[in-house]
Motif scaffolding. Sequence first.
Motif, PDB file in Angstrom:
ATOM      1  N   LEU A  68       0.866  -1.178   0.000  1.00  0.00           N
ATOM      2  CA  LEU A  68       0.000   0.000   0.000  1.00  0.00           C
ATOM      3  C   LEU A  68       0.905   1.232   0.000  1.00  0.00           C
ATOM      4  CD1 LEU A  68      -3.111   0.895   0.422  1.00  0.00           C
ATOM      5  CD2 LEU A  68      -2.264   1.620   2.636  1.00  0.00           C
ATOM      6  N   ILE A  69       0.744   2.075  -1.003  1.00  0.00           N
ATOM      7  CA  ILE A  69       1.564   3.280  -1.162  1.00  0.00           C
ATOM      8  C   ILE A  69       0.715   4.481  -0.771  1.00  0.00           C
ATOM      9  CG2 ILE A  69       2.870   4.699  -2.783  1.00  0.00           C
ATOM     10  CD1 ILE A  69       2.927   1.983  -4.522  1.00  0.00           C
ATOM     11  N   ILE A  70       1.159   5.234   0.212  1.00  0.00           N
ATOM     12  CA  ILE A  70       0.417   6.407   0.670  1.00  0.00           C
ATOM     13  C   ILE A  70       1.086   7.651   0.096  1.00  0.00           C
ATOM     14  CG2 ILE A  70      -0.444   7.680   2.673  1.00  0.00           C
ATOM     15  CD1 ILE A  70      -0.199   5.089   4.282  1.00  0.00           C
ATOM     16  N   GLY A  71       0.379   8.318  -0.793  1.00  0.00           N
ATOM     17  CA  GLY A  71       0.910   9.495  -1.465  1.00  0.00           C
ATOM     18  C   GLY A  71       0.961   9.279  -2.964  1.00  0.00           C
ATOM     19  N   ALA A  72       0.224  10.100  -3.722  1.00  0.00           N
ATOM     20  CA  ALA A  72       0.170   9.983  -5.179  1.00  0.00           C
ATOM     21  C   ALA A  72       0.953  11.097  -5.849  1.00  0.00           C
ATOM     22  CB  ALA A  72      -1.278   9.980  -5.655  1.00  0.00           C
ATOM     23  N   GLY A  73       2.041  11.538  -5.197  1.00  0.00           N
ATOM     24  CA  GLY A  73       2.968  12.461  -5.837  1.00  0.00           C
ATOM     25  C   GLY A  73       3.869  11.696  -6.796  1.00  0.00           C
ATOM     26  N   PRO A  74       4.836  12.374  -7.426  1.00  0.00           N
ATOM     27  CA  PRO A  74       5.720  11.694  -8.379  1.00  0.00           C
ATOM     28  C   PRO A  74       6.422  10.460  -7.803  1.00  0.00           C
ATOM     29  CG  PRO A  74       5.955  14.061  -8.594  1.00  0.00           C
ATOM     30  CD  PRO A  74       5.069  13.832  -7.398  1.00  0.00           C
ATOM     31  N   ILE A  75       6.843  10.508  -6.533  1.00  0.00           N
ATOM     32  CA  ILE A  75       7.556   9.366  -5.965  1.00  0.00           C
ATOM     33  C   ILE A  75       6.592   8.231  -5.631  1.00  0.00           C
ATOM     34  CG2 ILE A  75       9.182   8.615  -4.185  1.00  0.00           C
ATOM     35  CD1 ILE A  75      10.195  10.727  -6.240  1.00  0.00           C
ATOM     36  N   GLY A  76       5.401   8.551  -5.154  1.00  0.00           N
ATOM     37  CA  GLY A  76       4.389   7.524  -4.954  1.00  0.00           C
ATOM     38  C   GLY A  76       4.020   6.853  -6.263  1.00  0.00           C
ATOM     39  N   LEU A  77       3.874   7.645  -7.333  1.00  0.00           N
ATOM     40  CA  LEU A  77       3.591   7.086  -8.655  1.00  0.00           C
ATOM     41  C   LEU A  77       4.736   6.189  -9.113  1.00  0.00           C
ATOM     42  CD1 LEU A  77       2.097  10.171 -10.563  1.00  0.00           C
ATOM     43  CD2 LEU A  77       0.877   8.408  -9.266  1.00  0.00           C
ATOM     44  N   ILE A 101      -6.056   8.299   4.871  1.00  0.00           N
ATOM     45  CA  ILE A 101      -5.739   7.237   5.823  1.00  0.00           C
ATOM     46  C   ILE A 101      -5.916   7.775   7.235  1.00  0.00           C
ATOM     47  CG2 ILE A 101      -3.977   5.655   6.676  1.00  0.00           C
ATOM     48  CD1 ILE A 101      -5.004   4.997   3.875  1.00  0.00           C
ATOM     49  N   ILE A 102      -6.662   7.027   8.042  1.00  0.00           N
ATOM     50  CA  ILE A 102      -6.978   7.455   9.404  1.00  0.00           C
ATOM     51  C   ILE A 102      -6.155   6.710  10.444  1.00  0.00           C
ATOM     52  CG2 ILE A 102      -8.819   7.709  11.128  1.00  0.00           C
ATOM     53  CD1 ILE A 102      -9.142   9.481   8.658  1.00  0.00           C
ATOM     54  N   ASP A 103      -5.998   5.374  10.258  1.00  0.00           N
ATOM     55  CA  ASP A 103      -5.345   4.586  11.304  1.00  0.00           C
ATOM     56  C   ASP A 103      -4.825   3.269  10.723  1.00  0.00           C
ATOM     57  OD1 ASP A 103      -4.383   4.055  13.804  1.00  0.00           O
ATOM     58  OD2 ASP A 103      -6.325   3.847  14.774  1.00  0.00           O
ATOM     59  N   PHE A 104      -3.992   2.598  11.528  1.00  0.00           N
ATOM     60  CA  PHE A 104      -3.422   1.305  11.162  1.00  0.00           C
ATOM     61  C   PHE A 104      -3.564   0.336  12.328  1.00  0.00           C
ATOM     62  CE2 PHE A 104      -0.954   4.735   9.276  1.00  0.00           C
ATOM     63  CZ  PHE A 104      -0.914   4.394   7.935  1.00  0.00           C
ATOM     64  N   LYS A 105      -3.704  -0.934  11.995  1.00  0.00           N
ATOM     65  CA  LYS A 105      -3.591  -2.001  12.979  1.00  0.00           C
ATOM     66  C   LYS A 105      -2.634  -3.037  12.418  1.00  0.00           C
ATOM     67  CE  LYS A 105      -8.274  -1.396  14.818  1.00  0.00           C
ATOM     68  NZ  LYS A 105      -9.620  -2.024  15.001  1.00  0.00           N
ATOM     69  N   LYS A 106      -1.752  -3.568  13.253  1.00  0.00           N
ATOM     70  CA  LYS A 106      -0.713  -4.493  12.775  1.00  0.00           C
ATOM     71  C   LYS A 106      -0.832  -5.818  13.506  1.00  0.00           C
ATOM     72  CE  LYS A 106       3.409  -5.295  10.733  1.00  0.00           C
ATOM     73  NZ  LYS A 106       3.652  -6.709  11.043  1.00  0.00           N
ATOM     74  N   GLU A 160      -3.683  -3.793   8.827  1.00  0.00           N
ATOM     75  CA  GLU A 160      -5.037  -3.394   8.469  1.00  0.00           C
ATOM     76  C   GLU A 160      -5.042  -1.872   8.425  1.00  0.00           C
ATOM     77  OE1 GLU A 160      -9.680  -3.608  10.024  1.00  0.00           O
ATOM     78  OE2 GLU A 160      -8.190  -5.000  10.856  1.00  0.00           O
ATOM     79  N   ILE A 161      -5.379  -1.338   7.269  1.00  0.00           N
ATOM     80  CA  ILE A 161      -5.330   0.110   7.054  1.00  0.00           C
ATOM     81  C   ILE A 161      -6.760   0.644   6.979  1.00  0.00           C
ATOM     82  CG2 ILE A 161      -4.560   1.957   5.526  1.00  0.00           C
ATOM     83  CD1 ILE A 161      -2.905  -1.357   5.079  1.00  0.00           C
ATOM     84  N   TYR A 190      -8.361  -1.758   4.273  1.00  0.00           N
ATOM     85  CA  TYR A 190      -7.499  -2.536   3.401  1.00  0.00           C
ATOM     86  C   TYR A 190      -6.576  -3.410   4.244  1.00  0.00           C
ATOM     87  CZ  TYR A 190      -8.875   1.226   0.209  1.00  0.00           C
ATOM     88  OH  TYR A 190      -9.596   2.124  -0.522  1.00  0.00           O
ATOM     89  N   LYS A 191      -6.070  -4.472   3.625  1.00  0.00           N
ATOM     90  CA  LYS A 191      -5.045  -5.305   4.239  1.00  0.00           C
ATOM     91  C   LYS A 191      -3.832  -5.317   3.327  1.00  0.00           C
ATOM     92  CE  LYS A 191      -8.260  -8.382   6.674  1.00  0.00           C
ATOM     93  NZ  LYS A 191      -8.774  -9.775   6.793  1.00  0.00           N
ATOM     94  N   SER A 192      -2.659  -5.109   3.899  1.00  0.00           N
ATOM     95  CA  SER A 192      -1.439  -5.072   3.098  1.00  0.00           C
ATOM     96  C   SER A 192      -0.270  -5.634   3.890  1.00  0.00           C
ATOM     97  CB  SER A 192      -1.131  -3.634   2.663  1.00  0.00           C
ATOM     98  OG  SER A 192       0.030  -3.585   1.864  1.00  0.00           O
ATOM     99  N   LYS A 193       0.612  -6.330   3.194  1.00  0.00           N
ATOM    100  CA  LYS A 193       1.799  -6.888   3.841  1.00  0.00           C
ATOM    101  C   LYS A 193       2.839  -5.799   4.132  1.00  0.00           C
ATOM    102  CE  LYS A 193       1.199 -11.201   1.267  1.00  0.00           C
ATOM    103  NZ  LYS A 193       1.755 -12.047   0.182  1.00  0.00           N
ATOM    104  N   ASN A 194       2.843  -4.765   3.293  1.00  0.00           N
ATOM    105  CA  ASN A 194       3.850  -3.707   3.402  1.00  0.00           C
ATOM    106  C   ASN A 194       3.215  -2.349   3.150  1.00  0.00           C
ATOM    107  OD1 ASN A 194       6.527  -5.450   3.317  1.00  0.00           O
ATOM    108  ND2 ASN A 194       5.184  -6.236   1.713  1.00  0.00           N
TER     109      ASN A 194
END
Length: 339
Positions: free
Chosen positions: A5-14, A95-100, A106-107, A114-118
Amino acid sequence: MLDLLIIGAGPIGLACGIESEKNKLNYLIIDKGMIVNSIFNYPLDMTFFSTSDKLEIGNVPFISNSNKPTRAEALEYYRRVASFWQLKLKLYEEIIDFKKNDEYFEIISDKNKYKSKNIVLATGFYDTPYYLNIPGENLPKVTHYYKEAHPYFDMDIAIIGAANSAVDVALDTYRKGAKSVTLIIREKEIRKNVKYWAKPDIENRIKEGSIKAFFQSEVIEISEEKIKIQNSKNSFYIQNDFLIAMTGYQPDFKLLNKLKVKFKRDKHKTPIYNKQNMMTNAENVYIAGVVCGGLKTNKWFIENSRIHSKIIVNMHNYPLFFKPQCILFTTRPKSNCRM
């Protein structure tokens, strides 16, 4: 289940999304705003310092009318990149919170879970200004962003700052009909790193009196019709219709804190991360782009942080979807294990 899961849709997120596409990862890019939101909020007539080729990502050529592209050209380019690579985007979702747990994150966003490994944080820094924290800062006449000169025609304008942004605003509003333009500067002079073509221009305008400047001064109070300025000797008021505070911007550390990312004990609040794979002290949490420098936002740019996406995702650099912390290669000694 997402690989990334990539947070941020700027050039580096893209760019991280592009590398995920290349490596056939199950990924998603989420942004609380629009695609390349920071670039959209730049001044309308802004021209980049970097040449077009330095802003390219995903092997998509960036052709501009001149050597250094404009804001409008950059917006069109990154839209084209996202379309070309058919990047998986979720925009206007915060994005509001995370659970690990042991296997995944769990995002929680304001719209979905969402669920993501990374996780990769490529959140930039342009959303959070350095506030003045003085009386009157919340008045409608005060802004920390500048779009164009037109609203300030025939108005008394004050600008806080001595760097490129403040200089550009002062020259632009002066040349496009502001009644008066005043710079309020904490330092004793215009900063030495101001663009070489703008520095003599602003200094000459100050010298001839076209633009007023109060050095070693700061605004301490704002009212509807005036601002109060303090220097080493006294305080005084000047007439004012609009105050444009070009005081700089800082990363939003909220998500880093929620993910329990640690910081160096330095004045820049630099996140701790492994330069070989961009992973922070928090396992499977990676950072990319300007956020890597903490408050030192002039360390990382598009041109020198594009590589972060390859470091994080590239299969030849300890692929992030390998769970084991020790990876052995038959051609390398055992001491090369990642511990």
